[in-house]
Design an enzyme around this catalytic site. Structure first.
Site, PDB file in Angstrom:
ATOM      1  N   GLY A  49      22.788  16.710  24.751  1.00 16.08           N
ATOM      2  CA  GLY A  49      22.884  15.117  25.213  1.00 16.08           C
ATOM      3  C   GLY A  49      22.063  14.326  24.478  1.00 16.08           C
ATOM      4  N   CYS A  76      20.640  22.783  22.634  1.00 18.08           N
ATOM      5  CA  CYS A  76      19.774  21.575  22.180  1.00 18.08           C
ATOM      6  C   CYS A  76      19.019  20.903  23.232  1.00 18.08           C
ATOM      7  CB  CYS A  76      20.921  20.883  21.484  1.00 18.08           C
ATOM      8  SG  CYS A  76      20.097  19.223  20.562  1.00 18.08           S
ATOM      9  N   TYR A  77      19.612  19.748  24.016  1.00 17.63           N
ATOM     10  CA  TYR A  77      18.777  19.135  24.951  1.00 17.63           C
ATOM     11  C   TYR A  77      18.564  20.210  25.958  1.00 17.63           C
ATOM     12  CZ  TYR A  77      18.090  15.534  28.590  1.00 17.63           C
ATOM     13  OH  TYR A  77      17.329  15.083  29.680  1.00 17.63           O
ATOM     14  N   HIS A 162      23.624  24.085  17.875  1.00 16.53           N
ATOM     15  CA  HIS A 162      24.906  24.154  18.468  1.00 16.53           C
ATOM     16  C   HIS A 162      25.778  25.121  18.232  1.00 16.53           C
ATOM     17  CE1 HIS A 162      24.524  20.168  20.416  1.00 16.53           C
ATOM     18  NE2 HIS A 162      23.615  19.925  19.355  1.00 16.53           N
ATOM     19  N   GLU A 164      28.619  25.746  19.541  1.00 12.70           N
ATOM     20  CA  GLU A 164      29.854  25.730  19.689  1.00 12.70           C
ATOM     21  C   GLU A 164      30.449  24.836  18.737  1.00 12.70           C
ATOM     22  OE1 GLU A 164      27.210  24.055  21.131  1.00 12.70           O
ATOM     23  OE2 GLU A 164      27.277  21.961  21.381  1.00 12.70           O
ATOM     24  N   GLY A 218      59.134  14.715  27.263  1.00 11.05           N
ATOM     25  CA  GLY A 218      59.671  15.440  25.947  1.00 11.05           C
ATOM     26  C   GLY A 218      58.247  15.888  25.119  1.00 11.05           C
ATOM     27  N   GLY A 219      57.290  15.380  25.786  1.00 11.08           N
ATOM     28  CA  GLY A 219      55.887  15.759  24.893  1.00 11.08           C
ATOM     29  C   GLY A 219      55.212  17.271  25.533  1.00 11.08           C
ATOM     30  N   VAL A 220      54.478  17.643  24.969  1.00 14.42           N
ATOM     31  CA  VAL A 220      53.929  18.923  25.450  1.00 14.42           C
ATOM     32  C   VAL A 220      53.353  18.983  26.946  1.00 14.42           C
ATOM     33  CG1 VAL A 220      52.268  20.811  24.880  1.00 14.42           C
ATOM     34  CG2 VAL A 220      52.888  19.144  22.951  1.00 14.42           C
ATOM     35  N   ASP A 221      52.574  18.290  27.323  1.00 17.90           N
ATOM     36  CA  ASP A 221      51.986  18.282  28.806  1.00 17.90           C
ATOM     37  C   ASP A 221      52.973  18.007  29.903  1.00 17.90           C
ATOM     38  OD1 ASP A 221      49.885  18.012  26.892  1.00 17.90           O
ATOM     39  OD2 ASP A 221      49.235  16.165  27.677  1.00 17.90           O
ATOM     40  N   SER A 222      53.822  16.951  29.585  1.00 14.34           N
ATOM     41  CA  SER A 222      54.810  16.985  30.897  1.00 14.34           C
ATOM     42  C   SER A 222      55.821  18.207  30.698  1.00 14.34           C
ATOM     43  CB  SER A 222      55.512  15.738  30.951  1.00 14.34           C
ATOM     44  OG  SER A 222      56.265  15.499  29.770  1.00 14.34           O
ATOM     45  N   THR A 223      56.118  18.609  29.617  1.00 16.20           N
ATOM     46  CA  THR A 223      57.290  19.552  29.734  1.00 16.20           C
ATOM     47  C   THR A 223      56.474  20.933  29.911  1.00 16.20           C
ATOM     48  OG1 THR A 223      58.144  18.657  27.740  1.00 16.20           O
ATOM     49  CG2 THR A 223      59.042  20.637  28.169  1.00 16.20           C
ATOM     50  N   LYS A 361      44.213  20.793  25.514  1.00 14.26           N
ATOM     51  CA  LYS A 361      45.479  20.689  24.885  1.00 14.26           C
ATOM     52  C   LYS A 361      45.832  22.042  24.036  1.00 14.26           C
ATOM     53  CE  LYS A 361      48.569  17.484  23.320  1.00 14.26           C
ATOM     54  NZ  LYS A 361      48.914  16.446  24.131  1.00 14.26           N
TER      55      LYS A 361
END
Ligand code: XMP
Length: 505
Positions: A49, A76-77, A162, A164, A218-223, A361
């Site tokens: 943080g 870290c924090y 970190h 990550e 036609g994008g990834v998410d909605s399809t 994503k």
């Protein structure tokens, strides 16, 4: 069962979640103000943080979390917080470390099992001067004499660096050690399990006679969202694809074919003329966006009324759209509004189905692959809702749309030819409202200018322009000027975000 990540406002909190899930362990991010409750959790990670633990306005935190009996990893924090509350001592801002550093391991620890002394990534002003009772130092660095600490008995661990971020050489192994050696998590979070569980849950929760609608772009998410829901609802899912005419060249046909091939029940609404006439004479970027949003609502609303049996609305909302980027301020902070959610009718009386709201994503792409969504859709670069309208500076006309579609298609072709499409976050052309003098054959020309833009990015929040190969630029520029009537000059956008944005409007 899952891992709880308490968020103290670090820009890397989501990255911790991603890394945990890469180990096939499900995790959730909650604001640090959350009330202690062991619930279904099997371990806790305290994020980094921006604050100093001793600042009067540092994020609130209930120390009851230390007594719920779960293994804890402070990052870290999170480490400083543990030291502060468990009886250690902090040193404020004496030896800062930002960027690359090296840790030397001290003794043996399950957290560093199989990990050598190695490169890490630090970002801290404060560090720990003396250990809390029951803790040992398990690593040190030049700027942090206590770079990692452990209380084996209580299964509490903390690292000043970190793990990550990719710059930490053995970050993946360190997180894996915490999850599997210390917290005994099981790697069961897989795409197959997720699909099965989601389909079962939807079958249980959505009544047998209920229908749902989905705005498909036609994008990834909605399809992927639609494909997943259709596995539970079958033909009771009605997809609506509004073609606003502002898509890339031939994109409307490609999208329609691709989603029909998946087996989705799709209705394409050709609303090009409606959008274009609403945009007539409009040059202000915000006004363009508002008009496109409004017309979209009108069209979608009309289509929805044709399906009166629909009680549900499917949306491809993702996790980053859901969680608050500033959750340190607690549950009262506003949730980030999704670009596209803003574009749906406010008075719609439909219940939401958001099957991807726990996913990132890249996880959506993995689910999509498992669902056999075509690669062409899964690997599609992000494309803004208002489409080419915000890439045509000035008024959007039929003629300008035609020009930009052609320019953009050539640039994309060359990008694909060079094998760069997938490595870029976005690559596209912009049409500028500038005419300049040129010479073609023996004649003078006075035509428009196209700008090319290619950027890399993690999430669209920041972006770097890309140094494209000379040969690609040369071919693209030649082809654009020769093949697209109306353009006699091509320029390259070499601005990063910030201070520029990715789109020009
Ligand atoms: P900017 O231009 O703000 O864009 O740097 C960041 C990312 O968001 C995309 N973008 C949009 N996506 N609806 C969307 O669905 C929108 O209105 C919109 N505006 C920008 C942009 O393409 C980039 O990936």
């Amino acid at each position: 069962m899952s891992v709880l990540i308490l968020d103290f406002g670090s820009q890397f909190t989501q990255l911790i979640a991603r890394r945990v899930r890469e180990h096939k362990v499900y995790c959730e991010i909650k604001p640090c103000t959350e009330t202690p409750d062991k619930g279904e959790f099997e371990a806790i990670i305290l994020s980094g943080g921006p604050s100093s633990v001793t600042d009067p306005d540092s994020p609130q935190f209930d120390t009851g979390w230390f007594s719920v009996g779960l293994p804890i990893l402070g990052v870290c924090y999170g480490m400083q917080l543990m030291a502060h509350h468990l009886g250690g001592e902090l040193s404020k801002g004496e030896s800062r470390e930002y960027g690359q550093s090296f840790i030397d391991l001290v003794g043996e620890s399950p957290l560093f099992h199989g990990v050598p002394s190695s490169r890490v990534w630090m970002s801290h002003g404060d560090h720990i001067k003396s250990l809390p009772k029951g803790f040992n130092t398990i690593a040190k660095s030049v700027g942090a004499p206590i770079a990692a600490m452990a209380n084996l008995e209580k299964k509490m661990f903390a690292v000043q660096f970190h793990p990550e971020v990719v710059h930490t050489q053995f970050g993946r192994e360190i997180l894996g050690n915490f999850l599997f050696r210390i917290a005994q998590c099981k790697p069961v979070w897989t795409a197959g399990n997720f699909i099965e569980e989601t389909v079962e849950r939807l079958k249980r929760e959505v009544p047998n006679d209920a229908h749902a609608i989905c705005a498909l772009s036609g994008g990834v998410d909605s399809t992927v969202a639609a494909t997943l829901v259709s596995k539970a609802l079958g033909k009771r899912l009605h997809c609506i694809f509004v073609d606003n005419g502002l898509l890339r060249k031939d994109e409307g046909d490609k999208v329609e074919k691709a989603v029909s091939d998946i087996g989705l029940q799709v209705k394409r609404v050709n609303a090009q003329e409606r959008f274009l006439s609403a945009l007539k004479g409009i040059t202000d970027p915000e006004e363009k966006r508002k008009i496109i949003g409004r017309v979209f609502i009108e069209v979608f609303d009309e289509e929805t009324k044709r399906i009166p049996e629909a009680q549900y609305l499917v949306q491809g909302t993702l996790y980053p759209d859901v969680i608050e980027s500033v959750s340190v301020r607690g549950p009262s902070a506003t949730i980030k509004t999704h670009h596209n959610v803003g574009g749906l009718p406010p008075d719609m009386k439909l219940k939401l189905i958001e099957p991807l709201r726990e996913l990132f994503k890249d996880e959506v792409r993995v689910i999509g692959r498992e669902l056999e969504v075509p690669t062409q859709i899964l690997e599609r670069q992000p494309f803004p809702g208002p489409g080419l309208a915000i890439r045509i500076l000035g008024e959007v006309t039929d003629e300008r749309l035609r020009i930009l579609k052609d320019v953009d298609a050539i640039f994309l072709e060359e990008i694909r030819e060079a094998g760069l499409y997938r490595t870029l976050w976005q690559s596209f052309a912009v049409l500028l409202p500038i005419q300049s003098v040129g010479v073609m054959g023996d004649g003078r020309t006075y035509e428009m200018t196209a700008a090319l833009r290619a950027v890399t990015s993690e999430d669209g929040m920041t972006a770097d322009w890309v140094y494209l190969p000379d040969e690609l630029l040369r071919t693209a520029s030649n082809r654009i000027i020769n093949e697209v009537k109306g353009v006699n000059r091509v320029v390259l956008d070499i601005s990063s975000k910030p201070p520029a944005t990715i789109e020009w409007e």
